[in-house]
Structures are given as structure tokens and as C-alpha cells.
Design a protein around this motif. Structure first.
Motif, PDB file in Angstrom:
ATOM      1  N   LEU A   1       0.887  -1.720   0.115  1.00 24.65           N
ATOM      2  CA  LEU A   1       0.023   0.054   0.123  1.00 24.65           C
ATOM      3  C   LEU A   1       0.684   1.518   0.055  1.00 24.65           C
ATOM      4  CD1 LEU A   1      -2.478  -1.121   2.676  1.00 24.65           C
ATOM      5  CD2 LEU A   1      -2.530  -1.166  -0.079  1.00 24.65           C
ATOM      6  N   THR A   2       1.960   1.241   0.452  1.00 23.03           N
ATOM      7  CA  THR A   2       2.592   2.417   0.870  1.00 23.03           C
ATOM      8  C   THR A   2       3.161   3.315  -0.096  1.00 23.03           C
ATOM      9  OG1 THR A   2       3.365   2.014   3.223  1.00 23.03           O
ATOM     10  CG2 THR A   2       4.420   3.480   2.377  1.00 23.03           C
ATOM     11  N   PRO A   3       3.922   2.172  -1.170  1.00 22.11           N
ATOM     12  CA  PRO A   3       4.499   3.034  -2.762  1.00 22.11           C
ATOM     13  C   PRO A   3       3.071   3.899  -3.865  1.00 22.11           C
ATOM     14  CG  PRO A   3       5.314   0.665  -2.149  1.00 22.11           C
ATOM     15  CD  PRO A   3       4.139   1.050  -1.333  1.00 22.11           C
ATOM     16  N   LEU A   4       1.650   3.267  -3.742  1.00 21.63           N
ATOM     17  CA  LEU A   4       1.056   3.442  -3.843  1.00 21.63           C
ATOM     18  C   LEU A   4       0.171   4.331  -3.601  1.00 21.63           C
ATOM     19  CD1 LEU A   4      -0.928   2.766  -6.236  1.00 21.63           C
ATOM     20  CD2 LEU A   4      -2.670   1.588  -4.962  1.00 21.63           C
ATOM     21  N   ALA A   5       0.181   4.878  -2.196  1.00 16.44           N
ATOM     22  CA  ALA A   5      -0.226   6.275  -1.278  1.00 16.44           C
ATOM     23  C   ALA A   5       0.965   6.940  -1.833  1.00 16.44           C
ATOM     24  CB  ALA A   5      -0.862   5.926   0.037  1.00 16.44           C
ATOM     25  N   ILE A   6       2.132   6.772  -1.939  1.00 16.90           N
ATOM     26  CA  ILE A   6       3.472   8.042  -2.512  1.00 16.90           C
ATOM     27  C   ILE A   6       2.706   8.033  -3.583  1.00 16.90           C
ATOM     28  CG2 ILE A   6       5.451   8.595  -3.150  1.00 16.90           C
ATOM     29  CD1 ILE A   6       6.591   6.699  -0.668  1.00 16.90           C
ATOM     30  N   LYS A   7       2.366   7.094  -4.733  1.00 16.78           N
ATOM     31  CA  LYS A   7       1.769   7.405  -6.177  1.00 16.78           C
ATOM     32  C   LYS A   7       0.802   8.551  -6.575  1.00 16.78           C
ATOM     33  CE  LYS A   7       2.598   7.035 -10.425  1.00 16.78           C
ATOM     34  NZ  LYS A   7       4.043   7.644 -11.466  1.00 16.78           N
ATOM     35  N   LEU A   8      -0.234   8.345  -5.156  1.00 16.56           N
ATOM     36  CA  LEU A   8      -1.386   8.818  -5.767  1.00 16.56           C
ATOM     37  C   LEU A   8      -1.021  10.020  -5.500  1.00 16.56           C
ATOM     38  CD1 LEU A   8      -3.930   5.288  -4.528  1.00 16.56           C
ATOM     39  CD2 LEU A   8      -3.674   5.999  -7.116  1.00 16.56           C
ATOM     40  N   GLY A   9      -0.455  10.119  -3.991  1.00 15.08           N
ATOM     41  CA  GLY A   9      -0.437  11.769  -4.313  1.00 15.08           C
ATOM     42  C   GLY A   9       0.711  12.897  -3.866  1.00 15.08           C
ATOM     43  N   LEU A  10       1.547  11.961  -5.652  1.00  7.36           N
ATOM     44  CA  LEU A  10       2.622  13.047  -5.794  1.00  7.36           C
ATOM     45  C   LEU A  10       1.765  13.295  -7.118  1.00  7.36           C
ATOM     46  CD1 LEU A  10       5.652  13.620  -5.276  1.00  7.36           C
ATOM     47  CD2 LEU A  10       6.111  11.350  -6.750  1.00  7.36           C
ATOM     48  N   PRO A  11       1.726  14.781  -6.933  1.00 11.75           N
ATOM     49  CA  PRO A  11       1.614  15.450  -8.728  1.00 11.75           C
ATOM     50  C   PRO A  11       3.233  15.393  -9.182  1.00 11.75           C
ATOM     51  CG  PRO A  11       1.496  17.404  -6.693  1.00 11.75           C
ATOM     52  CD  PRO A  11       2.025  16.192  -5.974  1.00 11.75           C
ATOM     53  N   ASP A  12       3.638  16.117  -8.699  1.00  4.50           N
ATOM     54  CA  ASP A  12       5.525  15.933  -9.964  1.00  4.50           C
ATOM     55  C   ASP A  12       6.233  16.103  -8.614  1.00  4.50           C
ATOM     56  OD1 ASP A  12       5.476  18.444  -7.809  1.00  4.50           O
ATOM     57  OD2 ASP A  12       5.200  19.814 -10.143  1.00  4.50           O
ATOM     58  N   VAL A  13       7.662  16.065  -9.346  1.00  4.89           N
ATOM     59  CA  VAL A  13       8.920  15.378  -8.163  1.00  4.89           C
ATOM     60  C   VAL A  13       8.783  16.336  -7.761  1.00  4.89           C
ATOM     61  CG1 VAL A  13      10.659  16.515 -10.698  1.00  4.89           C
ATOM     62  CG2 VAL A  13      11.531  14.708  -9.152  1.00  4.89           C
ATOM     63  N   ALA A  14       8.659  17.411  -7.890  1.00  7.44           N
ATOM     64  CA  ALA A  14       9.173  18.645  -6.786  1.00  7.44           C
ATOM     65  C   ALA A  14       8.615  18.411  -5.164  1.00  7.44           C
ATOM     66  CB  ALA A  14       8.542  19.968  -7.543  1.00  7.44           C
ATOM     67  N   HIS A  15       7.464  17.907  -5.492  1.00  3.33           N
ATOM     68  CA  HIS A  15       6.767  17.736  -4.158  1.00  3.33           C
ATOM     69  C   HIS A  15       7.243  16.172  -3.298  1.00  3.33           C
ATOM     70  CE1 HIS A  15       4.047  20.814  -5.290  1.00  3.33           C
ATOM     71  NE2 HIS A  15       3.737  20.627  -4.989  1.00  3.33           N
ATOM     72  N   THR A  16       8.307  15.748  -4.141  1.00  4.95           N
ATOM     73  CA  THR A  16       8.782  13.860  -3.966  1.00  4.95           C
ATOM     74  C   THR A  16       8.755  13.801  -2.113  1.00  4.95           C
ATOM     75  OG1 THR A  16       9.523  13.595  -5.849  1.00  4.95           O
ATOM     76  CG2 THR A  16      10.114  12.029  -4.669  1.00  4.95           C
ATOM     77  N   GLY A  17       9.732  15.200  -2.201  1.00 10.27           N
ATOM     78  CA  GLY A  17      10.192  14.577  -0.573  1.00 10.27           C
ATOM     79  C   GLY A  17       9.097  15.103   0.875  1.00 10.27           C
ATOM     80  N   ARG A  18       7.855  15.933   0.621  1.00 13.71           N
ATOM     81  CA  ARG A  18       6.854  15.903   1.344  1.00 13.71           C
ATOM     82  C   ARG A  18       6.200  14.598   1.158  1.00 13.71           C
ATOM     83  NH1 ARG A  18       5.835  22.070  -0.770  1.00 13.71           N
ATOM     84  NH2 ARG A  18       7.294  21.746  -2.490  1.00 13.71           N
ATOM     85  N   VAL A  19       5.663  14.992  -0.340  1.00 15.22           N
ATOM     86  CA  VAL A  19       4.643  13.089   0.255  1.00 15.22           C
ATOM     87  C   VAL A  19       5.400  11.982   0.622  1.00 15.22           C
ATOM     88  CG1 VAL A  19       3.509  11.832  -1.859  1.00 15.22           C
ATOM     89  CG2 VAL A  19       3.409  14.484  -2.056  1.00 15.22           C
ATOM     90  N   ALA A  20       5.879  11.927  -0.125  1.00 14.50           N
ATOM     91  CA  ALA A  20       6.870  10.702   0.829  1.00 14.50           C
ATOM     92  C   ALA A  20       7.369  10.834   2.157  1.00 14.50           C
ATOM     93  CB  ALA A  20       8.585  10.368   0.168  1.00 14.50           C
ATOM     94  N   GLY A  21       7.698  11.664   2.495  1.00 15.77           N
ATOM     95  CA  GLY A  21       7.530  12.077   3.953  1.00 15.77           C
ATOM     96  C   GLY A  21       6.536  11.473   4.860  1.00 15.77           C
ATOM     97  N   LEU A  22       5.542  12.682   4.373  1.00 14.76           N
ATOM     98  CA  LEU A  22       4.298  12.281   4.757  1.00 14.76           C
ATOM     99  C   LEU A  22       3.975  10.853   5.221  1.00 14.76           C
ATOM    100  CD1 LEU A  22       1.752  14.079   5.872  1.00 14.76           C
ATOM    101  CD2 LEU A  22       0.545  14.234   3.624  1.00 14.76           C
ATOM    102  N   ILE A  23       3.879  10.036   3.870  1.00 17.08           N
ATOM    103  CA  ILE A  23       3.202   8.764   4.338  1.00 17.08           C
ATOM    104  C   ILE A  23       4.375   8.062   4.760  1.00 17.08           C
ATOM    105  CG2 ILE A  23       2.966   7.095   2.615  1.00 17.08           C
ATOM    106  CD1 ILE A  23       0.679   9.273   1.754  1.00 17.08           C
ATOM    107  N   PHE A  24       5.009   8.917   4.779  1.00 15.31           N
ATOM    108  CA  PHE A  24       6.074   7.521   5.599  1.00 15.31           C
ATOM    109  C   PHE A  24       5.713   7.669   7.265  1.00 15.31           C
ATOM    110  CE2 PHE A  24       9.535   6.427   2.451  1.00 15.31           C
ATOM    111  CZ  PHE A  24       9.181   5.667   2.580  1.00 15.31           C
ATOM    112  N   ALA A  25       5.326   9.413   8.024  1.00 13.59           N
ATOM    113  CA  ALA A  25       4.336   9.771   9.240  1.00 13.59           C
ATOM    114  C   ALA A  25       3.549   8.859   9.418  1.00 13.59           C
ATOM    115  CB  ALA A  25       5.504  11.764   9.280  1.00 13.59           C
ATOM    116  N   LEU A  26       3.165   9.475   8.399  1.00 10.92           N
ATOM    117  CA  LEU A  26       1.459   8.624   8.570  1.00 10.92           C
ATOM    118  C   LEU A  26       1.520   7.147   8.778  1.00 10.92           C
ATOM    119  CD1 LEU A  26      -0.885  10.790   6.242  1.00 10.92           C
ATOM    120  CD2 LEU A  26      -0.958  11.317   9.121  1.00 10.92           C
ATOM    121  N   SER A  27       2.725   6.400   8.046  1.00 13.28           N
ATOM    122  CA  SER A  27       2.668   5.229   8.178  1.00 13.28           C
ATOM    123  C   SER A  27       3.171   4.438   9.855  1.00 13.28           C
ATOM    124  CB  SER A  27       3.536   4.360   7.090  1.00 13.28           C
ATOM    125  OG  SER A  27       4.058   3.307   7.130  1.00 13.28           O
TER     126      SER A  27
END
Length: 903
Positions: A140-166
Motif C-alpha cells: 500500500l505505501t508506494p501506491l499511496a505515495i504515487k497517488l498523492g504525488l503531483p510532480d517530482v518537486a513535491h517528492t520529499g514532502r509527499v513521501a515524508g508525509l506518507i511515511f510519517a502517517l505509516s
């Protein structure tokens, strides 16, 4: 053809609604995953025991499932990035959870698993039970990052948020399961609860989470679009070789898991081992990782201010720490007039106790506690005022210095993101070294001696382990930001990075559990983790080309080298210390005036041994055990006893010296405990002694021949840690099978009659295996008569209790007679004369309420029964719960004892 550069499109905003939806799903799915992980040990313990190998295998299998799930899930996310995929995976997760319900029932339906040797059986059964759930829910985790990522400029914030919620989901699952679910529901109910939660989450994924409008176009042009090609230029510092990213997160997670396992061994020396210490450790590790994931994501996407914030925060916290230490030293230093004038106590009185080492504190514990409880409470407010004043000054100075450092760095040029990541790794190494300072201050000055034990656990864990885990938690989002070239590959890259991070955690689990802690010890393991984290910064950036980084790297490396030197020169003259996979084992002299030695396992003084006098028994309950062996001797020429828990081997040694014809099998889970007893405590190879190193339940259930023992003694207790699988009805049934007809089972526990709940649960559970009238609580100390005032110390004090259970009623007269007959032939002859006229002199002996052990003709008798009337008010007020493999909240039953231990 025009050569004009392509226009740069406006930044794509974060899809807040979709992020909230997938974030909530990840949060609750990981909470369910942790519930399944915590109950897995209870599900498997009847079949593989509850040893270090058991828990290492369960954790390792779950981590392996998480690694495989993230690696495969990344590819799945890039091919099918839709909420429908999320719902399908959650549905498969329901099936995996239900499998954890079905598999133990299959094992119980036949004994085929017993044909597999215990060594390979542990990882095999753990893999069959746990791998499906760990694998599926980690997709589920990589799919959640993929669904929440609009562009590469937001990669760190989206990945960090999903990891934090996990991680926060795991944190909530840890606390809710430990404190509420396990003491409220059966294990099967918890599995069904998790499966039901996953069903609800699948429905949420279908109904609430909206698909990305650009998802259908993501597969065009080979998975790349013009927009993603343009955005790839936003990452000029990306790793040229993705394997470097894998190595970085592998090493960081290796050190993080090593730190977590070592934390349990560190706290065990000071606070013991209990539900509260483990919950505190897991909680602080998850909390630090979650906050680190979120902060690292922010830093990864906004590198301009990252170094400024990091340096400012370190300066701020460092100044507070220095000010607090200065205030603390001033409060305790006998040369400072503040002790006498501000605290109002002669300096020499306080200084007499303040600088003691932990070992010295243990030696003079009662004297010091009288001083602390008598004089310090009145002075504590003044002490706190001084400490708060010092910390307050530190806050002001730290804020000024931190703002100056932050402002000067912020005005500079944007730092290289790799330099920020390297600085983060060095900060992790520094925080790990600094925990030694915190540990020394807390243990040296006994800062939290008067605080509630639960608060002590929280303060200990957060003060020492939060900062290292926070720093390590910032690593993964930064690495993902440096590794993702464009959005079309975000799922695969995030999944693989997280998978390698999990592989590092797996290796760290096995390395720390099986090798590092026992071979290198706690302190050197921590220093080694700090060294690895710090040196990893060399993989990220050319530290030698950046003066600030080189300075930070040199300072941290110097602290690590100094730590190794100090640990190498540690004075061991006070005794022997051996670190095993289970305990910190210490052997120290009780007094310079005698030959007796004290064996300490973690926080508990387990045995008092005279290596030159095998006839010396310190604990009264061991005399009780020996008296039952003497009773068995009257019925068989070669009595056979089974002891679960070796410790200092004082009872087996005494028994075989006094009764060489006896046979004693000792099941001790830790081989190093046995080795210490052989090397230092006078244990020798007796013909009738057999030491077996395995889990006690597995021996009783699978190795002990039916009807082979006259006496079974369970003494596998260590402070507040009681093996749950050795307290259940199913275990008692196995013990009964191993006993000869009329054989006795002696269950040793440490509890308080007044506010303890464990003894009531143990006695109630034993009635499901043995006749209720044959369950007796024994003591060698005088229980006050019924109706005694509530302040009676016998009831209030936490003490060793022995519970007798058998298919035959306890005959105290016969027991005492056997002891007297074997130890005093002259007294036995007197008894024969006394009974010739029909009167039995034993009937007049004041056994059950004796103020001291009975003494007749030089014979002391220790075994006494606690009258049922004395226990009835407590059992009427709160009857004991029945403990089974499905429902056994041991830690929760001991919660009140934990709270009362220092009162």
C-alpha cells in the motif's frame, strides 16, 4: 525547428483531498498491521515458545514481508496508480489477516509440526503465519505515495508525509493494543478486528479517494511526458547510481533497529523489563521516526533553509542542555553555597549520596531512599526552581544563538541537498553519542527517583532515544527526493528505497539480537551504530570539500573514538558483567566481609550464592522447594524434579549436595546464565543434574516424558517480566501430564497480596487444571490474621509467593514430618515416642501462623499455608481472571505493581 527552451509550467499544487484519503488509509492499515504483529507471538507461542529466536523470527518475517511488499508495490503503483488498486490490495489484506486466524487452528488440529526440530520450526512457522500479511499490507505505501504525488518537486514532502502517517499508525496500534485491546479481547478477536478494519478501508478507498486526472496519461511516451521530462531538471543533485541510495537507507535503518533493540537492554538495568518499558521504547522510536519522516520531507523539497534550520535547532537544544547540566551540577556540588542556602540542607549530607554510581546506589538503596523520601520532598520544589531557572536561561540564550546561526546561514547561498543529507547523518551519530551523557546524568544523580514509574519510563526513553531516531527518520525522504528522476518512476523508486530500508532493519534486528549485544555489549553496540551512521555521510557527499561538514564530521568522530576508549577502560573491579541475548548478567560481592555473591539479571537481584558453601540458601521459597523434594524422597528412592528457570542454580546445587540420589532437570533459556553459574557461582557437574537450554513451554510440551516428575518448579520470573505462555491453562495442562500421580507443581511469582492481580489470576487458572481445593498459597513469613488493618506490611509488600497445585491435597503435617525425619533423627525418635500413646506432637506445632520458620531440635521448617480466610477478602473483591493462550494480559495484570514499586 525552434531551439527555444520549453516553457516552465507553474508548480502543480498538492492534491490535498486525495492526500488526506490515502494518508488516512495508510495510517489505519499500518495500525492494523502492528496489531497483527503483536498478536503473532501469542498465536505461535504454544507451538514454538517465546524465546529470543521466536520474537526475532516474527519481527524478521514481518520486516521481510514489508521489504518485499514495498519492492513489488513500487512497480505495481507505477503500472496501476488508481484507488481501485488500493481497494483490491486491502481486500487481499483481509484474506491474509484471516489466514493468521486459520493457521494456528490447523496446527492445533494435529501434531505434525512437532516432527520439525524446534530450531528450523521457529522461522518456518513464523514465515507461514506472518509473511502474507506483512507482504500484502506493505504493497500500500508506494501506491499511496504515487497517488498523492503531483510532480517530482513535491517528492520529499509527499513521501515524508506518507511515511510519517505509516509510522504514526504503528505507534497508535502499539499503544492501543498493549494497553487496551490485549487486556480486553481474545487474540482471535483482535485478528478479526484487524480484518474488519481493512474491509472498511477498502470501501473508503473506492468511495472517498478520487483518481488522479493525469493518471491515464502517465503511461504515454514510455511512461514519461514532456512535463515530467521538464521536471527532471529540478533534481540536478540526483544520485547517478541508484544503488547508492539503497546503501544509505540500508545502513541508516540497520543502525535504527540496532538502537531500538539496544535501548531495551539499556533500560532493563535501571527500570527492569515490563510492558511499560517496551511500550515506552517502541513509542519513542516510532514517534521520533514519524516526526523525522515529516521533517525530512520538508527539508528535502526546500533545501535552501534546511541547513539553517538544522544548525539553529542544534544550537538551541545544545545551549539548553549545557545550561541544564550546569544548573544540575550546581545543585549537587558540595562546594557550591547554593546547596546549603537555596536548598536549605547541609551540602555534605546531599553530596554523600548524589555522586554514587548505580551499583553503589543499589548497595545502599534502602539508606538512600530513606534520605530521599525523608528530606528531599520538602527541598524538591527549591531544587526544581533552580533547575528550571537554569533551563530558562538556556532557552533564552539558545533562542538568541540559534536565531543568529539560523539567520547567518539563511542569508547564504542555497546548500547542496547532499550536504544537508550528510549533515543529517552526522547529526544522527552525534545524537547517539550524546545519549551517553544523558544516561550518565540520570543514573548518577537519580533524577527521577521520586517520580511515578510510568513517567520515569517516558523521561528515560525520550531523553536518550528520541533525538537519534528523529535524525535517522529524516534520512529516507531526503534519499527518495535525490533518487526520483520523475513522477512516472516515483512508485518504483520509493518502493525500492523503502524496501532496502526495511532490509537494513532486518539485518540490524538479527545482528543486534544474535551477535552485537552479546559479543560487543550495549555501550560498544551504540558506539558502533553511531560510527556507521556518521561514516555513511561519506557516501552521500564529499565531506572534505565542505568546511562546515568536515568540522561536524570530525567532532562526531572524535566523540565516538573517545567513547570507545572510555568503554575499553571501564573499571570491572566491582564484579563480573556479561551481556547475553536476554540479560545483562552481573556478579558482585554482597559484602567485603563474606564470600557471598549476588547475581543480578537486568534490574532484579535474582540469586544470592556462596560459591564455597552449597548448603547456603538465601531465599525462603527455595527452602520451601527443598522441603517438597524431601517429601518426594519419602515416596521414591530417587526423586526427580524439573526446574523451569535456572538463575544462580542455587536450588539445584543445594538439592544435589543434600540429596545426591535425586535427579534435577533445569530448563534455562539463556546459556550464558548457566555458564556464569559454572564459572563464578560454584556450580559443578553433578551426576543428577541436566541443564537444558530452551524455552520452558516447549520442553514441558514436547520433551518431558508423561508422568516422569515428582516435582515441577517454575521459577522463570525476572522482576516485572513474566512469560505469558508459562501462565496459561494450556501450559498447566502440559505440566500436569509431566507429573507423576500425586506429584506437586510449585509456581513461583512475585506479587503483592493487597494490590497485585497476578497471584489471583494464577490461582484461578490453576483451578481449571487441578482440583480447586488442592490449590494453596504458601509462604515462609507470617501472614496477618483476617481483619488486620489495611496497613499490614505483609499484604502491602511485594514479595515472592509460591502456589502449590496437585491432584492430591496438600498435607502439611506429612511435609513437615518428612523434613524433620530426614534432618533430625533424634527428633524423629522423639516423635515416635510421642505418638505411641495416640497423640501426634506435630499437630501442636504452630506452623501456619509462625512469626519465624519453625525450629525444633535444630530443624527449621519454612513451608506454611496462607489461610483461605486471609485471602478471601481480596478474591471476593476482584476474582482472578482465567489465563489462556487466547487471553493472557500478564503485563496489564502487573501494571499496578509497576506503579506501586517505588511508593
Amino acid at each position: 525547428m525552434s531551439s527555444a527552451p520549453a516553457p516552465v509550467s507553474a508548480p502543480i499544487p498538492l492534491p490535498v483531498g486525495r492526500l488526506v484519503g490515502v494518508g488516512a488509509i495508510i495510517f489505519f492499515a499500518n495500525a492494523a498491521l502492528l496489531v497483527l504483529q503483536l498478536v503473532a507471538g501469542r498465536l505461535l507461542s504454544p507451538y514454538i515458545g517465546s524465546s529470543l529466536e521466536t520474537w526475532t523470527s516474527i519481527i524478521g518475517v514481518f520486516l521481510a514481508g514489508i521489504a518485499l511488499g514495498n519492492a513489488f508495490g513500487g512497480r505495481l503503483a507505477d503500472r496501476y496508480p488508481s484507488p481501485k488498486t488500493l481497494a483490491i490490495l486491502l481486500g487481499v489484506g483481509v484474506v491474509a489477516a484471516l489466514w493468521m486466524l486459520l493457521f494456528p487452528q490447523l496446527l492445533a488440529s494435529n501434531g505434525a509440526y512437532k516432527s520439525i526440530p524446534l530450531g528450523p520450526r521457529i522461522p518456518v512457522l513464523a514465515a507461514i503465519l506472518c509473511l502474507p500479511a506483512g507482504f500484502v499490507l506493505s504493497l500500500l505505501t508506494p501506491l499511496a505515495i504515487k497517488l498523492g504525488l503531483p510532480d517530482v518537486a513535491h517528492t520529499g514532502r509527499v513521501a515524508g508525509l506518507i511515511f510519517a502517517l505509516s509510522t504514526l499508525g504503528c505507534l497508535v496500534g502499539n499503544y492501543v493494543t498493549g494497553f487496551y485491546l490485549i487486556p480486553t479481547f481474545t487474540v482471535n478477536a483482535l485478528v478479526l478486528f484487524s480484518a474488519g478494519a481493512l474491509v472498511v478501508l477498502a470501501m473508503v478507498a473506492l468511495v472517498v479517494v478520487k483518481p488522479s486526472p493525469s493518471a491515464p496519461d502517465a503511461a504515454t511516451n514510455g511512461g514519461r511526458t514532456e512535463a515530467t521530462d521538464a521536471s527532471a531538471g529540478l533534481n540536478p543533485h540526483a544520485f547517478s547510481d541508484i544503488r547508492r541510495a539503497y546503501l544509505i537507507v540500508f545502513l541508516a535503518s540497520f543502525c535504527g533497529m540496532t538502537l531500538e533493540l539496544t535501548a531495551s537492554r539499556v533500560l532493563a538495568q535501571y527500570l527492569g523489563v515490563s510492558l511499560f518499558t517496551w511500550t515506552g521504547i517502541i513509542g519513542v522510536m516510532l514517534a521520533g521516526t514519524a516526526l523525522g519522516n515529516f521533517t525530512g520531507g520538508q527539508f528535502a523539497d526546500r533545501p535552501k533553509n534546511t541547513l539553517a534550520w538544522l544548525a539553529g535547532a542544534v544550537t538551541f537544544l545544545g545551549t539548553i542542555a549545557v545550561a541544564g547540566v550546569v544548573a544540575l551540577v550546581a545543585a549537587y556540588d558540595q562546594d557550591q553555597p547554593v546547596v546549603e542556602h537555596v536548598l536549605g540542607i547541609p551540602a555534605q549530607n546531599w553530596a554523600k549520596y548524589a555522586p554514587l554510581s548505580y551499583e553503589a546506589f543499589e548497595e545502599r538503596g534502602d539508606e538512600i531512599r530513606v534520605f530521599i523520601r525523608g528530606e528531599v520532598p520538602e527541598l524538591l520544589p527549591k531544587l526544581r526552581i533552580q533547575l528550571l531557572a537554569g533551563v530558562g536561561i538556556g532557552v533564552i540564550l539558545g533562542a538568541l544563538l540559534g536565531y543568529f546561526v539560523f539567520g547567518s546561514l539563511k542569508r547564504g547561498s542555497a546548500p547542496d541537498p547532499r550536504s544537508v543529507l550528510a549533515a543529517t547523518l552526522c547529526a544522527g551519530g552525534a545524537a547517539t553519542v550524546f545519549l551517553f551523557v544523558t544516561m550518565a546524568l540520570i543514573s548518577r544523580y537519580h533524577l527521577f527517583e521520586l517520580w511515578d514509574p510510568v513517567v520515569q519510563v517516558l523521561v528515560w526513553t525520550f531523553s536518550m532515544f528520541f533525538l537519534p531516531m528523529f535524525a535517522l527518520g529524516m534520512v529516507s525522504p531526503q534519499v527518495i527526493r535525490l533518487a526520483v528522476p520523475d513522477v512516472s518512476q516515483a512508485g518504483a523508486v520509493a518502493g525500492r528505497v523503502y524496501a532496502w530500508s526495511t532490509v537494513g532493519a532486518i539485518v540490524g534486528t538479527f545482528a543486534a539480537g544474535y551477535v552485537l549485544l552479546s559479543a560487543a555489549g550495549m555501550n560498544r553496540t551504540l558506539l558502533a551504530a553511531s560510527f556507521v551512521v556518521t561514516v555513511t555521510s561519506l557516501i552521500v557527499a564529499k565531506v572534505w570539500n565542505n568546511n562546515s561538514l568536515l568540522y561536524l564530521f570530525s567532532i562526531v568522530l572524535g566523540g565516538i573514538v573517545g567513547g570507545f576508549i572510555l568503554t575499553a577502560r571501564t573499571n570491572r573491579d566491582t564484579g563480573i558483567m556479561v551481556e547475553s541475548n536476554y540479560y545483562t548478567i552481573k556478579v558482585t560481592r554482597e559484602s567485603p566481609f563474606n564470600t557471598r555473591l549476588k547475581l543480578t539479571l537486568d534490574h532484579l537481584v535474582h540469586s544470592s550464592v556462596d560459591p564455597y558453601d552449597p548448603g547456603y540458601l538465601y531465599y525462603h521459597h527455595e527452602h520451601t522447594q527443598m522441603e517438597f523434594l524431601r517429601l518426594a524422597r519419602t515416596q521414591t528412592a530417587e526423586p526427580k524434579a524439573l526446574v523451569i528457570g535456572g538463575g544462580g542454580y542455587t536450588f539445584p546445587r543445594y538439592a544435589l549436595e543434600m540429596m545426591p540420589e535425586a535427579h534435577v532437570d533445569v530448563v534455562e533459556i539463556d546459556p550464558k546464565v548457566t555458564q556464569v553459574a559454572r564459572d563464578h557461582l560454584g556450580l559443578r557437574d553433578y551426576p543428577g543434574l541436566q541443564a537444558i537450554h530452551m524455552d520452558g513451554r516447549q520442553f514441558v510440551s514436547e520433551k518431558a516424558a508423561p508422568g516422569s516428575y515428582d516435582l515441577v518448579i517454575q521459577d522463570a520470573v525476572n522482576d516485572l517480566s513474566v512469560p505469558a505462555h508459562l501462565m496459561t491453562k494450556e501450559y498447566n495442562d502440559a505440566v500436569k501430564v509431566s507429573l507423576k500421580p500425586g506429584g506437586a507443581y510449585l509456581l513461583t511469582i512475585i506479587d503483592s497480596i493487597a494490590y497485585g492481580k497476578l497471584w489471583k489470576a494464577a490461582m484461578a487458572t490453576l483451578t481449571k487444571t487441578f482440583p480447586a481445593e488442592n490449590i494453596v498459597l504458601l509462604t515462609a513469613e507470617r501472614p496477618a490474621p483476617a481483619g488486620t488493618a489495611a496497613g499490614d506490611s505483609w499484604d502491602q509488600t511485594r514479595r515472592v509467593l509460591v502456589i502449590y497445585a496437585s491432584d492430591k491435597p496438600l498435607d502439611l503435617d506429612k511435609l513437615h514430618g518428612a523434613v524433620v525425619d530426614q534432618l533430625s533423627p533424634g527428633f524423629a525418635a522423639g516423635l515416635a515416642v510421642g505418638t505411641a500413646g495416640g497423640a501426634d506432637i506435630r499437630a501442636a506445632l504452630p506452623i501456619t501462623l509462625s512469626a519465624t520458620p519453625l525450629a525444633r531440635d535444630g530443624v527449621r521448617i519454612y513451608t506454611a499455608e496462607v489461610p483461605a480466610a486471609r485471602l478471601k477478602p481480596y478474591t471476593d473483591r476482584e476474582p482472578g481472571v482465567i489465563l489462556t493462550d487466547q487471553f493472557c494480559p500478564i503485563d496489564n495484570l502487573m501494571a499496578e505493581v509497576f506503579r506501586q514499586r517505588y511508593k
